[in-house]
Design an enzyme around this catalytic site. Sequence first.
Site, PDB file in Angstrom:
ATOM      1  N   VAL A  18       0.831  -1.217   0.000  1.00 31.53           N
ATOM      2  CA  VAL A  18       0.000   0.000   0.000  1.00 31.53           C
ATOM      3  C   VAL A  18       0.864   1.267   0.000  1.00 31.53           C
ATOM      4  CG1 VAL A  18      -1.910   1.214   1.117  1.00 31.53           C
ATOM      5  CG2 VAL A  18      -1.816  -1.272   1.226  1.00 31.53           C
ATOM      6  N   LYS A  49      -7.175  -2.076   8.922  1.00 29.29           N
ATOM      7  CA  LYS A  49      -8.517  -2.424   9.382  1.00 29.29           C
ATOM      8  C   LYS A  49      -8.525  -3.159  10.706  1.00 29.29           C
ATOM      9  CE  LYS A  49      -7.795  -4.441   5.678  1.00 29.29           C
ATOM     10  NZ  LYS A  49      -6.966  -5.052   4.679  1.00 29.29           N
ATOM     11  N   GLU A  56     -10.699   5.446   5.022  1.00 26.55           N
ATOM     12  CA  GLU A  56     -11.519   4.874   3.941  1.00 26.55           C
ATOM     13  C   GLU A  56     -10.916   3.594   3.375  1.00 26.55           C
ATOM     14  OE1 GLU A  56     -14.715   6.403   2.547  1.00 26.55           O
ATOM     15  OE2 GLU A  56     -14.543   4.247   2.361  1.00 26.55           O
ATOM     16  N   ILE A 101     -13.429   1.313  -2.651  1.00 26.00           N
ATOM     17  CA  ILE A 101     -14.851   1.705  -2.653  1.00 26.00           C
ATOM     18  C   ILE A 101     -15.073   2.768  -1.567  1.00 26.00           C
ATOM     19  CG2 ILE A 101     -17.233   0.925  -2.361  1.00 26.00           C
ATOM     20  CD1 ILE A 101     -16.398  -1.862  -3.172  1.00 26.00           C
ATOM     21  N   GLY A 156      -0.247  -9.665  -4.403  1.00 30.57           N
ATOM     22  CA  GLY A 156      -0.346  -8.672  -3.307  1.00 30.57           C
ATOM     23  C   GLY A 156      -1.767  -8.474  -2.813  1.00 30.57           C
ATOM     24  N   GLU A 194      -3.425 -10.901   2.597  1.00 32.33           N
ATOM     25  CA  GLU A 194      -2.740 -10.323   3.745  1.00 32.33           C
ATOM     26  C   GLU A 194      -1.451 -11.095   4.000  1.00 32.33           C
ATOM     27  OE1 GLU A 194      -3.466  -7.675   5.861  1.00 32.33           O
ATOM     28  OE2 GLU A 194      -4.904  -7.167   4.321  1.00 32.33           O
ATOM     29  N   LYS A 242     -13.515  -5.377   8.726  1.00 28.69           N
ATOM     30  CA  LYS A 242     -14.136  -4.349   7.876  1.00 28.69           C
ATOM     31  C   LYS A 242     -15.608  -4.140   8.233  1.00 28.69           C
ATOM     32  CE  LYS A 242     -10.910  -5.450   4.239  1.00 28.69           C
ATOM     33  NZ  LYS A 242     -10.644  -6.341   3.115  1.00 28.69           N
TER      34      LYS A 242
HETATM   35  N1  LIG Z   1      -2.459  -5.001   0.543  1.00 27.86           N
HETATM   36  C1  LIG Z   1      -3.704  -4.541   0.370  1.00 27.86           C
HETATM   37  O1  LIG Z   1      -4.290  -4.705  -0.689  1.00 27.86           O
HETATM   38  C2  LIG Z   1      -4.394  -3.797   1.485  1.00 27.86           C
HETATM   39  C3  LIG Z   1      -5.661  -3.250   1.248  1.00 27.86           C
HETATM   40  C4  LIG Z   1      -6.294  -2.499   2.258  1.00 27.86           C
HETATM   41  C5  LIG Z   1      -5.668  -2.340   3.479  1.00 27.86           C
HETATM   42  N2  LIG Z   1      -4.450  -2.916   3.711  1.00 27.86           N
HETATM   43  C6  LIG Z   1      -3.828  -2.704   5.034  1.00 27.86           C
HETATM   44  O2  LIG Z   1      -2.756  -1.783   4.866  1.00 27.86           O
HETATM   45  C7  LIG Z   1      -1.709  -2.080   5.793  1.00 27.86           C
HETATM   46  C8  LIG Z   1      -0.406  -2.318   5.009  1.00 27.86           C
HETATM   47  O3  LIG Z   1      -0.585  -3.434   4.165  1.00 27.86           O
HETATM   48  P1  LIG Z   1       0.508  -3.867   3.071  1.00 27.86           P
HETATM   49  O4  LIG Z   1      -0.170  -4.893   2.236  1.00 27.86           O
HETATM   50  O5  LIG Z   1       1.063  -2.652   2.421  1.00 27.86           O
HETATM   51  O6  LIG Z   1       1.615  -4.553   3.998  1.00 27.86           O
HETATM   52  P2  LIG Z   1       3.090  -5.015   3.561  1.00 27.86           P
HETATM   53  O7  LIG Z   1       3.223  -5.046   2.079  1.00 27.86           O
HETATM   54  O8  LIG Z   1       3.386  -6.251   4.338  1.00 27.86           O
HETATM   55  O9  LIG Z   1       4.036  -3.809   4.105  1.00 27.86           O
HETATM   56  C9  LIG Z   1       4.120  -3.514   5.448  1.00 27.86           C
HETATM   57  C10 LIG Z   1       5.072  -2.358   5.655  1.00 27.86           C
HETATM   58  O10 LIG Z   1       5.030  -1.997   7.038  1.00 27.86           O
HETATM   59  C11 LIG Z   1       6.363  -1.772   7.477  1.00 27.86           C
HETATM   60  N3  LIG Z   1       6.398  -1.941   8.948  1.00 27.86           N
HETATM   61  C12 LIG Z   1       6.033  -3.014   9.693  1.00 27.86           C
HETATM   62  N4  LIG Z   1       6.166  -2.735  11.011  1.00 27.86           N
HETATM   63  C13 LIG Z   1       6.606  -1.458  11.097  1.00 27.86           C
HETATM   64  C14 LIG Z   1       6.935  -0.596  12.181  1.00 27.86           C
HETATM   65  N5  LIG Z   1       6.802  -0.986  13.440  1.00 27.86           N
HETATM   66  N6  LIG Z   1       7.366   0.668  11.892  1.00 27.86           N
HETATM   67  C15 LIG Z   1       7.494   1.084  10.611  1.00 27.86           C
HETATM   68  N7  LIG Z   1       7.198   0.319   9.530  1.00 27.86           N
HETATM   69  C16 LIG Z   1       6.770  -0.942   9.786  1.00 27.86           C
HETATM   70  C17 LIG Z   1       7.188  -2.779   6.717  1.00 27.86           C
HETATM   71  O11 LIG Z   1       8.535  -2.369   6.741  1.00 27.86           O
HETATM   72  P3  LIG Z   1       9.679  -3.132   5.904  1.00 27.86           P
HETATM   73  O12 LIG Z   1       9.451  -2.717   4.476  1.00 27.86           O
HETATM   74  O13 LIG Z   1      10.949  -2.589   6.460  1.00 27.86           O
HETATM   75  O14 LIG Z   1       9.481  -4.600   6.138  1.00 27.86           O
HETATM   76  C18 LIG Z   1       6.541  -2.680   5.324  1.00 27.86           C
HETATM   77  O15 LIG Z   1       7.086  -1.611   4.593  1.00 27.86           O
HETATM   78  C19 LIG Z   1      -2.161  -3.321   6.571  1.00 27.86           C
HETATM   79  O16 LIG Z   1      -2.745  -2.909   7.783  1.00 27.86           O
HETATM   80  C20 LIG Z   1      -3.211  -3.942   5.675  1.00 27.86           C
HETATM   81  O17 LIG Z   1      -4.191  -4.660   6.399  1.00 27.86           O
HETATM   82  C21 LIG Z   1      -3.799  -3.635   2.739  1.00 27.86           C
END
Ligand SMILES: NC(=O)c1ccc[n+]([C@@H]2O[C@H](COP(=O)([O-])OP(=O)(O)OC[C@H]3O[C@@H](n4cnc5c(N)ncnc54)[C@H](OP(=O)(O)O)[C@@H]3O)[C@@H](O)[C@H]2O)c1
Length: 393
Positions: free
Chosen positions: A16, A98, A122, A129, A180, A183, A198
């Site tokens: 994200v 979430k 959001e 959405i 991607g 989760e 959600k």
């Molecule tokens: N993926 C989706 O489609 C999607 C959709 C809606 C909502 N979300 C939500 O958005 C959030 C992020 O999802 P994602 O898919 O982007 O996760 P991700 O690809 O696993 O990336 C997580 C990021 O968080 C960083 N991180 C973890 N712990 C941290 C900390 N304590 N301090 C600073 N940075 C930290 C990680 O750092 P490193 O890079 O150093 O490992 C990484 O850059 C989650 O809560 C997820 O539920 C995701």
Amino acid sequence: MENKTINLGIFGFGVVGQGLYEVLNRTKGINARIKKICIKDPNKSRPIDSSYFTTDKNEILEDPTIDVVVELINDTEAAFEIVSTALRNGKAVVSASKRMIAENLPALYQLQAENKVPFLYEASSCASIPIIRNLEEYYDNDLLNAVEGICNGSTNYILTKIFEENLSFTTALQQAQDLGFAETDPTLDIEGYDPKFKIVILLLHAFGTFVKPEEVFNFGIHHLNDFDIQFAKQRNCTIKLIAQCRRQNGHVSSYVLPHLIKEHNLLYDVYNEYNGILLESAFTDKQFFVGKGAGGTATGSAVLSDISALVYNYRYEYKKIKQNNQPSFTNDVNLKVYLRYKTPDQVDLAEFFNISEKYESTEWRYVVGTINLQKLREAGWLKNKNVNLLVLE
Ligand SMILES: NC(=O)c1ccc[n+]([C@@H]2O[C@H](COP(=O)([O-])OP(=O)(O)OC[C@H]3O[C@@H](n4cnc5c(N)ncnc54)[C@H](OP(=O)(O)O)[C@@H]3O)[C@@H](O)[C@H]2O)c1
């Protein structure tokens, strides 16, 4: 914040975070720049200049020139700590987490009120959405009866591949992860926890009722087998993982369960990582929202829309809470279900009533009958991987 350049401090540069970076770079209409990005692992290679990055959260949280903190990490506890500190420090916050939000809604509501700062999220529910803002702004009366739909892009992707391309569950899950959509921990998706977080958020914005995630029953697609898929296909149906909250007689109930969906249902044609939300209200009957429910740029665009809304001093007013006629939460509702099992000792059929169909073969058995949602929550037998459940329309 109108007319000035907004300085962003971002936490997380995963799916994200990078999606937001791309969307921000390609959107000319918003005057925002990334000042710092806090990540966890300093040794990971990054696609953009290293001067953006820090592992010290205070470089963002204590920087008086940063106006908006954008929290996009995958660690629930750390996310709550970051968001609550930012709000206490008087910064506007945008988040997509979430689980963190659903588990801490009362505290986050309180923090916004005490510190008089906006907190927008959001992207946390159905990614692209704009459902929270619609529930807040458009449906600000008490005529809404139900919010239900497909809130998890990765299980919908898996189910689409199973039904449309005959892929196996494992291959489809791997594809969802590679793209991607899943989760970091896929059990959150396939066991229905992610859509539960959600629906807990949507329930608050739809009806004004605070519900803890553990009060909402979730059962995902992890027990689905070929027999269930054939059962659905023989009835010209597909299977979708449905999150629902419904108001009836002064109460609101909620669950996440796999449903058998007939062709005429608007949710039937929601494919792959798309999400679909059906709203039911007293005078408009059904209204339908559809859009990408996962993925970097789709989610990033919802995050950007929140950042943009902050420019115009937008905040959630939580009108339904203030209206003071919230329905109380109940699990005392009945559901018509298909229950598949291997041997009779694996289930408790005494909990079922109105049994209208029974089937037995050497391999599988099933019944179609009605059961109370509270009984399902208490049913230890659903943990048996030979037992599966589908809600019938
Ligand atoms: N993926 C989706 O489609 C999607 C959709 C809606 C909502 N979300 C939500 O958005 C959030 C992020 O999802 P994602 O898919 O982007 O996760 P991700 O690809 O696993 O990336 C997580 C990021 O968080 C960083 N991180 C973890 N712990 C941290 C900390 N304590 N301090 C600073 N940075 C930290 C990680 O750092 P490193 O890079 O150093 O490992 C990484 O850059 C989650 O809560 C997820 O539920 C995701």
